[in-house]
Motif scaffolding. Structure first.
Motif, PDB file in Angstrom:
ATOM      1  N   GLU A  50       0.819  -1.211   0.000  1.00 26.13           N
ATOM      2  CA  GLU A  50       0.000   0.000   0.000  1.00 26.13           C
ATOM      3  C   GLU A  50       0.856   1.266   0.000  1.00 26.13           C
ATOM      4  O   GLU A  50       0.353   2.356  -0.278  1.00 26.13           O
ATOM      5  N   SER A  58       4.296   2.544  -5.142  1.00 24.24           N
ATOM      6  CA  SER A  58       3.564   2.961  -6.333  1.00 24.24           C
ATOM      7  C   SER A  58       3.551   1.869  -7.392  1.00 24.24           C
ATOM      8  O   SER A  58       4.447   1.026  -7.461  1.00 24.24           O
ATOM      9  N   THR A  59       2.515   1.894  -8.241  1.00 24.50           N
ATOM     10  CA  THR A  59       2.474   0.934  -9.343  1.00 24.50           C
ATOM     11  C   THR A  59       3.632   1.180 -10.310  1.00 24.50           C
ATOM     12  O   THR A  59       4.116   0.246 -10.947  1.00 24.50           O
ATOM     13  N   GLN A  71      -8.701   7.894  -6.400  1.00 25.92           N
ATOM     14  CA  GLN A  71      -8.674   7.407  -5.023  1.00 25.92           C
ATOM     15  C   GLN A  71      -7.465   7.987  -4.289  1.00 25.92           C
ATOM     16  O   GLN A  71      -6.379   8.105  -4.861  1.00 25.92           O
ATOM     17  N   ASP A  72      -7.642   8.315  -3.027  1.00 23.19           N
ATOM     18  CA  ASP A  72      -6.542   8.845  -2.227  1.00 23.19           C
ATOM     19  C   ASP A  72      -5.622   7.737  -1.731  1.00 23.19           C
ATOM     20  O   ASP A  72      -4.430   7.943  -1.528  1.00 23.19           O
ATOM     21  N   LYS A  73      -6.192   6.541  -1.565  1.00 19.65           N
ATOM     22  CA  LYS A  73      -5.428   5.438  -0.991  1.00 19.65           C
ATOM     23  C   LYS A  73      -5.187   4.341  -2.023  1.00 19.65           C
ATOM     24  O   LYS A  73      -6.076   4.008  -2.811  1.00 19.65           O
ATOM     25  N   ARG A  74      -3.987   3.793  -2.019  1.00 21.38           N
ATOM     26  CA  ARG A  74      -3.662   2.662  -2.887  1.00 21.38           C
ATOM     27  C   ARG A  74      -4.433   1.436  -2.401  1.00 21.38           C
ATOM     28  O   ARG A  74      -4.631   1.232  -1.205  1.00 21.38           O
ATOM     29  N   TRP A 109     -11.891   0.619 -11.422  1.00 24.65           N
ATOM     30  CA  TRP A 109     -10.947   0.932 -12.496  1.00 24.65           C
ATOM     31  C   TRP A 109     -11.533   0.323 -13.759  1.00 24.65           C
ATOM     32  O   TRP A 109     -11.755  -0.893 -13.829  1.00 24.65           O
ATOM     33  N   ASP A 116      -3.623   2.158  -8.177  1.00 19.72           N
ATOM     34  CA  ASP A 116      -3.486   3.555  -7.777  1.00 19.72           C
ATOM     35  C   ASP A 116      -3.832   4.428  -8.969  1.00 19.72           C
ATOM     36  O   ASP A 116      -4.423   3.950  -9.949  1.00 19.72           O
ATOM     37  N   ARG A 117      -3.493   5.695  -8.897  1.00 15.15           N
ATOM     38  CA  ARG A 117      -3.916   6.622  -9.948  1.00 15.15           C
ATOM     39  C   ARG A 117      -3.264   6.347 -11.297  1.00 15.15           C
ATOM     40  O   ARG A 117      -3.744   6.814 -12.332  1.00 15.15           O
ATOM     41  N   ASP A 118      -2.165   5.565 -11.293  1.00 15.35           N
ATOM     42  CA  ASP A 118      -1.501   5.216 -12.547  1.00 15.35           C
ATOM     43  C   ASP A 118      -2.087   3.968 -13.187  1.00 15.35           C
ATOM     44  O   ASP A 118      -1.680   3.582 -14.282  1.00 15.35           O
TER      45      ASP A 118
END
Length: 234
Positions: free
Chosen positions: A11, A14-15, A41-44, A135, A173-175
């Protein structure tokens, strides 16, 4: 399920870092092409894959009546364990929504961690309101049977160009969405945590004005300096 220590460690990774670590281990197809967060999302999010598979629609099978079959998306959702990440192979079809708000609401009630698909969802506003992290590759009004036939769950699938087996680990995550093969999770996690630690130190050096050659990637001298500083700080 995933060991809680590994889950907590992932968590914080990063991806982007994970794809680099996986690439070093010879795995190039780990980032799913298509799935993007429907809401940032703020959290992974980390969890084991629960797989679902669609094939192209066939008129005698892809009917509204099929939704009542024991072999349906409804049946699959009732099999999903808490904490899993539902990963859905929709073959990249973007004109038929695999799930809508009611199905996503049920997944949320069952404490499913997230939904990932290379297809799309429908009832977009309603799906967002369920609070289920999603996603996907967008939103479309038509139902799944307009372009897809659901065929089963908890078997190997392809999602966004990535081979996904049940219980492989998914990190979101965002990526985007990245897969870690189940057998490599502990090794990849340890390497990724160290990579993040190293890159945090490198970023500090960049902020001090250091030039990149020999720093990123680090040469032997830089590695020795990094290791010495880590030992001093431990």
């Amino acid at each position: 399920m995933i060991d809680e220590r590994i889950k907590s460690a992932l968590e914080l990774v990063s991806t982007a870092t994970l794809t680099t670590v996986l690439l070093k281990k010879g795995l190039r197809k780990t980032w799913m092409k298509g799935p993007k967060p429907l809401v940032l999302q703020d959290k992974r999010i980390v969890g084991p894959a629960f797989t679902l598979r669609f094939v192209p629609a066939r008129e005698d099978l892809a009917t509204p009546e099929s939704w009542s079959s024991p072999r349906s998306t409804r049946g699959a959702i009732e099999d999903m364990p808490a904490g899993c990440i539902a990963v859905v192979d929709a073959m990249g079809i973007t004109d038929a929504g695999i799930f809508g708000d009611i199905l996503c609401a049920r997944m949320k009630k069952r404490n499913v961690a997230a939904l990932v698909t290379d297809g799309v969802v429908r009832d977009g506003t309603g799906v967002i309101e369920t609070g289920l992290p999603v996603w996907c590759d967008g939103v479309a009004a038509p139902p799944s049977v307009a372009g897809l036939t659901f065929v089963g769950w908890q078997e190997p699938i392809g999602c966004g160009g990535v081979a996904v087996y049940p219980d492989d680990v998914i990190v979101l995550d965002r990526d985007g969405a990245v897969l870690i093969p189940k057998a490599l999770v502990a090794d990849v996690t340890a390497a990724a945590v160290e990579q993040e630690r190293l890159e945090t130190w490198i970023m500090g050096e960049v902020e001090k004005g250091a030039a990149l050659p020999g720093l990123y990637p680090p040469n032997a001298e830089t590695k020795a300096r990094y290791e010495a500083e880590m030992k001093k700080g431990s």
